[in-house]
Design a protein around this motif. Structure first.
Motif, PDB file in Angstrom:
ATOM      1  N   LYS A 121      -9.019 -12.860  -7.729  1.00  0.00           N
ATOM      2  CA  LYS A 121      -9.201 -11.537  -7.119  1.00  0.00           C
ATOM      3  C   LYS A 121      -7.958 -10.678  -7.295  1.00  0.00           C
ATOM      4  CE  LYS A 121     -12.046 -13.259  -3.364  1.00  0.00           C
ATOM      5  NZ  LYS A 121     -11.386 -14.507  -3.020  1.00  0.00           N
ATOM      6  N   LEU A 122      -8.176  -9.418  -7.616  1.00  0.00           N
ATOM      7  CA  LEU A 122      -7.071  -8.484  -7.772  1.00  0.00           C
ATOM      8  C   LEU A 122      -6.276  -8.363  -6.475  1.00  0.00           C
ATOM      9  CD1 LEU A 122      -5.585  -6.364  -9.428  1.00  0.00           C
ATOM     10  CD2 LEU A 122      -7.274  -4.687  -8.702  1.00  0.00           C
ATOM     11  N   ALA A 123      -6.980  -8.398  -5.330  1.00  0.00           N
ATOM     12  CA  ALA A 123      -6.298  -8.261  -4.041  1.00  0.00           C
ATOM     13  C   ALA A 123      -5.326  -9.414  -3.804  1.00  0.00           C
ATOM     14  CB  ALA A 123      -7.316  -8.190  -2.903  1.00  0.00           C
ATOM     15  N   ASP A 124      -5.596 -10.588  -4.355  1.00  0.00           N
ATOM     16  CA  ASP A 124      -4.677 -11.717  -4.233  1.00  0.00           C
ATOM     17  C   ASP A 124      -3.572 -11.646  -5.281  1.00  0.00           C
ATOM     18  OD1 ASP A 124      -6.214 -12.725  -2.199  1.00  0.00           O
ATOM     19  OD2 ASP A 124      -7.327 -14.115  -3.473  1.00  0.00           O
ATOM     20  N   THR A 167      -2.202  -8.835  -6.662  1.00  0.00           N
ATOM     21  CA  THR A 167      -1.237  -7.752  -6.490  1.00  0.00           C
ATOM     22  C   THR A 167       0.011  -8.172  -5.706  1.00  0.00           C
ATOM     23  OG1 THR A 167      -3.081  -6.235  -6.575  1.00  0.00           O
ATOM     24  CG2 THR A 167      -1.008  -5.342  -5.824  1.00  0.00           C
ATOM     25  N   PRO A 168      -0.118  -8.801  -4.510  1.00  0.00           N
ATOM     26  CA  PRO A 168       1.100  -9.223  -3.815  1.00  0.00           C
ATOM     27  C   PRO A 168       1.907 -10.251  -4.613  1.00  0.00           C
ATOM     28  CG  PRO A 168      -0.826  -9.570  -2.406  1.00  0.00           C
ATOM     29  CD  PRO A 168      -1.323  -9.104  -3.729  1.00  0.00           C
ATOM     30  N   LYS A 169       1.219 -11.095  -5.354  1.00  0.00           N
ATOM     31  CA  LYS A 169       1.918 -12.089  -6.180  1.00  0.00           C
ATOM     32  C   LYS A 169       2.761 -11.382  -7.247  1.00  0.00           C
ATOM     33  CE  LYS A 169       0.186 -16.258  -7.869  1.00  0.00           C
ATOM     34  NZ  LYS A 169       0.584 -17.486  -7.188  1.00  0.00           N
ATOM     35  N   GLN A 199       3.905  -8.412  -7.150  1.00  0.00           N
ATOM     36  CA  GLN A 199       5.021  -7.731  -6.513  1.00  0.00           C
ATOM     37  C   GLN A 199       6.151  -8.700  -6.208  1.00  0.00           C
ATOM     38  OE1 GLN A 199       4.031  -5.847  -2.870  1.00  0.00           O
ATOM     39  NE2 GLN A 199       6.006  -4.831  -2.735  1.00  0.00           N
ATOM     40  N   GLN A 200       5.772  -9.883  -5.752  1.00  0.00           N
ATOM     41  CA  GLN A 200       6.781 -10.877  -5.397  1.00  0.00           C
ATOM     42  C   GLN A 200       7.507 -11.375  -6.650  1.00  0.00           C
ATOM     43  OE1 GLN A 200       4.373 -13.949  -3.668  1.00  0.00           O
ATOM     44  NE2 GLN A 200       5.043 -15.329  -5.248  1.00  0.00           N
ATOM     45  N   ILE A 216      -2.177  -0.079 -10.513  1.00  0.00           N
ATOM     46  CA  ILE A 216      -0.839  -0.666 -10.417  1.00  0.00           C
ATOM     47  C   ILE A 216       0.049  -0.141 -11.529  1.00  0.00           C
ATOM     48  CG2 ILE A 216       0.437  -2.830 -10.506  1.00  0.00           C
ATOM     49  CD1 ILE A 216      -2.032  -4.191  -9.383  1.00  0.00           C
TER      50      ILE A 216
END
Lengths: 429, 276, 277
Positions: free
Chosen positions: A72-75, A77-79, A81-82, A100
């Motif tokens: 999933k894109l929602a999962d 994206t934060p990865k 970023q990190q 993004i």
């Protein structure tokens, strides 16, 4: 004393278990003993690269490719970023979704300039607007290479159209709405016929389509100054959408909600702007018993695309040269045709769009609609639009304001004022 | 006599209603796992299990993107390691905070509590940086070691020990010449059993259900069970039968652990039963 | 040691980041308290603060009361005890995906079961996400549903530590079950009560999962941020708008708020107990 001993023993046991258990973890991005370079490519959703990677490995014996995919894109994206924040973990090639990428265009230094890697000569491989999106406004830096695009059609329910006394043949349906005014007029007729269904699912999707057809900029100009409230195109798209809500065309359904999902099967709404990737959803949600009830016509106005992605090489990659070559291969017309065949990702390369494998594609579920041709047409007629790094914040605010109008919580004028104020606040931090 | 019966049926009624409300979504998950995908979104929802469970489960283990079996094993190892460690250290620390006098006790307890007050989502990036330094990206110990001690556990056991361990008991043991640790093992630990059982249960559950951190530090080829389940749904489409079959299987270990720890809590209840 | 490394480090690190302008691509330098002053003037932040506190009241109070009652009932000699205990814990083992779908169907606008039920009573269908009140009620019901059994189990364990002879003495004095519960059980599990009160303050200030599920994954919590909590706003700023520095400042605001609410709650719980003794 005794505490100390037991304490140490327990720690040792626990850590021992942990290490034992962890013996199987895989390291990434390291060079194998035989001198092969291992490239890690990070993707999300379904890029359809499995076979292409095998092909690439066999034609490049020195290279091994490891794909790490998050569903999933929602999962994802934060990865992502990190990885960028920590300066580690992003691998050698990363997939960037359009929203993004646009945000990252404000700070292109996290990525290798692909123009330095000889990507400049590939310009002709891509639709002009797709190329421009990943190019800094000064034209000196190329952050990513385009993969797929969400070229759109307008999906509609033939049975509901028939019930409302409208034509059902896709050419005639397309002729009902050369423009969004025509779409609105058709919607009014549809609602007057009283089928109990709404004309479209939610105003947000319609608004987005209209907006992208309003000239070469939307919320920001090329110096990234907020012009949302002074750009007549934005206001026109807003007014058009509000008019449709006012005429009762909207089903006021939240995208991805259970009611929205169920709506495909039950025929809660008669039309929905559908990007290429949505065809699969409609099939799954509406189910085999509704085969042939959905069809695809052209989108009102000139050209429509929603979503799409890019491949980029993070500056933290240890093998930027090899990574760039891989990205070039995967985004080449041949690579894009491969991805289309594997997962129906609609290509952003004109050569791939014109390839018989794409342009000749028909979808049996949708009455054998020539989807390749319909989507190709809307992708190629779209003109480049400059978006700006804060595009999504502003866009989300306007989308929310439209929803508030649908819910009857705000009058259209109030909602507009609120959206514009929110936009100003989001931009000047 | 009559009053008592009426009181009892009221008790049962209340409990039964809570039970039905609590269990329904879990039951419904089971129903979906045994049927085919089109039942989701049906109104009213179907209430009878179908016959597709076997097929759904084999599809689940075959799904290449999920590495489901690997996820189960990883989660099992991580949850057991974390639970053992947390129960042990929390009991010890909880007892110390509750019953031993030492300097800076309250300040230390507040510091422990404070670590829970910054939202977990913001802890991820700094923790990730630590892991990068240690070279633990995509390694299983990365989801174990940071959780070997738990502020929640220390606080829970401190509150529990305060009442459950009478001071007289400690003094008596001291007079018998017990060392602090001997005291802990012989006197305190047995008294803490019900509390420790609850803590063990919760710790196992939360480690098992942890999602954000494994997602951040692991990759899809070496997942925990929740990470693996999230890989079953794609961006736009969720195969609910597949996902719910996975969820169902992933719930079984939790139930087993509950029965295991539940016995410890039950011990006390049986005494109660004798009383009435 | 481990605490210092994995517990306090994120805390301090977050504090440091909150003083800087930090976005996805890294550090853009020290900005002092600017993130905090921006926070003070940010209506979306204050809106999220109100939502969080409102949801906290709506969910904590009934949750802990129900939990206490259920724990009291589960401590009685009844048949099929194990089943009931397992049952009340079912919500926390139920996967969030299932919770999202079930509650989505309950609170659906057009075909939701709750709207169907109140429709029978002649109340018109409610668009649960559209207004503050209705969305708060829906989210609070999810929170209560998920966490009541959890707290009940903590109480139950604490009740086990109460010496039996106290009850026997009370029974000889002729105190009924309810009387016993109020004057023996409740005062004697005070540490557990304080624990749950403090923990629910911590959990309540960080409320994130339930409102996110209710909004089908939308971190802005409704078209007008009707049910956006501070933790959601923090997530939106840090991971959606990539403003990590500002997100960290919000995290610290949550920290401070938790301290205030936690202390206030512990004081209330203490006084309330003092009253009954």
């Amino acid at each position: 004393m005794r505490i100390g001993k037991a304490f140490t023993a327990t720690i040792a046991t626990v850590v021992g278990v942990a290490l034992l258990a962890a013996g199987c973890g895989g390291g990434d991005g390291e060079e194998a003993a035989d001198g092969k370079v291992t490239l890690t490519i990070k993707t999300f959703g379904q890029f359809g690269y499995e076979d292409l990677i095998k092909t690439y490995e066999s034609s490049h014996p020195g290279i091994q490719v490891k794909q790490e995919n998050i569903a999933k894109l929602a999962d994802y994206t934060p990865k992502l970023q990190q990885w960028l924040t920590a300066g580690s973990g992003a691998g050698d090639v990363v997939a960037l979704e359009e929203g993004i990428l646009i945000k990252l265009m404000g700070k292109p230094d996290q990525f290798v300039n692909l123009l330095d890697q000889g990507a400049g000569e590939l310009k002709g491989n891509f639709l002009d607007w797709k190329w421009q999106q990943a190019l800094t406004p000064d034209g000196k830096k190329l952050v990513g290479l385009g993969t797929d695009i969400g070229a759109q059609g307008m999906c509609y329910r033939t049975d509901l159209f028939a019930k409302a006394g409208l034509p059902t043949d896709r050419a005639k349906v397309g002729a009902l709405w050369p423009t969004w005014d025509g779409y609105l007029a058709t919607g009014k007729k549809f609602v007057a016929a009283g089928t109990d269904a709404s004309f479209f699912d939610t105003a947000g999707g319609v608004y987005q389509n209209i907006l992208m057809q309003q000239g070469d900029q939307t919320y920001f100009d090329r110096s990234n100054k907020l012009i949302a409230d002074s750009n007549p195109g934005v206001r026109a798209a807003w007014d058009q959408s509000v008019a449709m809500i006012g005429a009762g065309l909207s089903g006021k359904l939240q995208m991805w909600s259970p009611a929205w999902n169920a709506g495909f099967k039950k025929g809660t709404f008669a039309t929905i702007p559908c990007p290429a990737w949505m065809l699969g959803i409609i099939k799954d949600q509406a189910g085999p018993e509704n085969a042939g009830k959905w069809d695809v016509a052209r989108v009102p106005g000139e050209g429509a695309v929603r979503g799409g992605s890019f491949l980029a090489v993070p500056a933290q990659s240890k093998h930027p040269k090899e990574a760039a070559e891989l990205a070039k291969f995967l985004t080449s017309p041949a690579g894009q045709i491969g991805a289309f065949k594997a997962k129906n990702n609609f290509p952003s390369a004109p050569k791939a769009i014109d390839d018989p494998a794409v342009s000749g594609a028909v979808d049996t579920y949708f009455n054998n609609a020539p989807v390749g041709k319909i989507f190709g047409q809307s992708a190629k007629t779209l003109k480049p639009v400059y978006l700006g790094p804060d595009n999504q914040v502003v866009g989300d605010g306007i989308g929310d304001a439209l929803t508030a109008v649908e819910q009857g919580k705000l009058q259209p004028d109030q909602a507009w004022t609120k959206a514009m104020n929110d936009a100003k606040r989001a931009v000047d931090k | 006599m009559r009053r008592r019966t009426r009181g009892n049926s009221l008790v049962y009624l209340t409990l039964l209603v809570s039970l039905v409300l609590s269990v329904f979504p879990l039951y419904w998950l089971f129903v979906v796992a045994t049927r085919s995908n089109d039942v989701v979104g049906q109104i009213p929802p179907p209430l009878v299990p179908g016959g597709n469970l076997g097929e759904n489960v084999s599809r689940l283990f075959a799904a290449p993107e999920a590495h489901f079996a690997r996820g189960m094993v990883n989660s099992m190892l991580a949850s057991v390691a974390v639970t053992v460690s947390v129960v042990f250290f929390s009991s010890l620390a909880g007892f110390a905070f509750a019953k031993l006098r030492f300097r800076g006790r309250n300040a230390l307890l507040l510091a422990v509590l404070a670590t829970m007050m910054v939202p977990v989502q913001m802890g991820i990036v700094p923790l990730y940086m630590v892991m990068v330094k240690l070279g633990w990206q995509n390694q299983l110990q990365a989801v174990i070691v940071p959780f070997l001690v738990s502020a929640f556990g220390v606080f829970l056991m401190r509150q529990y020990a305060e009442r459950a361990v009478p001071d007289e008991l400690i003094e008596a043991a001291r007079l018998d010449g017990c060392s602090t640790f001997g005291l802990f093992v012989r006197v305190v630990a047995p008294a803490l059993r019900p509390g420790a059982a609850v803590l063990g249960l919760f710790t196992f559950m939360s480690t098992w259900n942890e999602f954000l951190w494994p997602l951040a530090i692991l990759e899809a080829d070496n997942p925990t069970v929740q990470f693996s389940l999230s890989q079953l749904a794609t961006q736009y489409y969720t195969d609910y039968t597949l996902m719910f079959s996975g969820t169902l299987i992933a719930t079984v270990p939790l139930l087993l652990v509950f029965i295991l720890f539940g016995r410890q809590i039950i011990g006390g209840i049986m005494d109660g039963a004798v009383r009435a | 040691m481990l605490f210092a490394l994995f517990g306090l480090f994120p805390l301090i690190y977050t504090a440091w980041v909150s003083l800087r302008a930090w976005d996805l691509t890294g550090d853009a330098g020290f900005v002092g308290l600017r993130n905090y002053s921006r926070l003070a003037g940010d209506p979306d932040f204050w809106n999220a603060m109100v939502n969080t506190l409102g949801l906290f009241v709506l969910s904590t109070v009934p949750q802990l009361c129900f939990a206490l009652v259920i724990a009291g009932l589960l401590n009685r000699p009844i048949r099929a005890l194990m089943m009931f205990r397992l049952g009340v814990l079912a919500p926390i083992v139920t996967s969030v995906a299932a919770v999202a779908i079930v509650f989505g169907q309950l609170y659906g606008r057009d075909t939701g079961l709750v709207n169907g039920a109140i429709g029978l009573a002649g109340i018109g269908p409610i668009d649960w996400q559209a207004s503050k009140t209705s969305s708060w009620i829906a989210v609070a019901s999810m929170v209560n549903w998920r966490w009541t059994g959890y707290n009940a189990l903590i109480y139950l364990a604490a009740i086990q530590a109460i010496p039996r002879d106290l009850y026997e003495a009370a029974q000889i004095d002729g105190a009924g079950a309810i009387r016993q519960f109020r004057s023996i059980t409740v005062p004697l599990i005070r540490p557990a009560l304080i624990f749950t009160v403090v923990m629910s303050a911590i959990g309540g200030m960080q409320l994130f999962t339930e409102p996110l599920l209710f909004g089908q994954g939308d971190v802005s919590g409704g078209s007008l941020r009707q049910f956006q909590t501070i933790a959601m706003y923090m997530f939106e700023q840090s991971f959606q708008n990539f403003d990590y520095g500002y997100g960290s400042a919000i995290a610290w605001a949550i920290f401070l708020l938790t301290v205030v609410v936690g202390v206030a709650n512990a004081l209330i719980a203490r006084r309330w107990k003092g009253g009954t003794q």
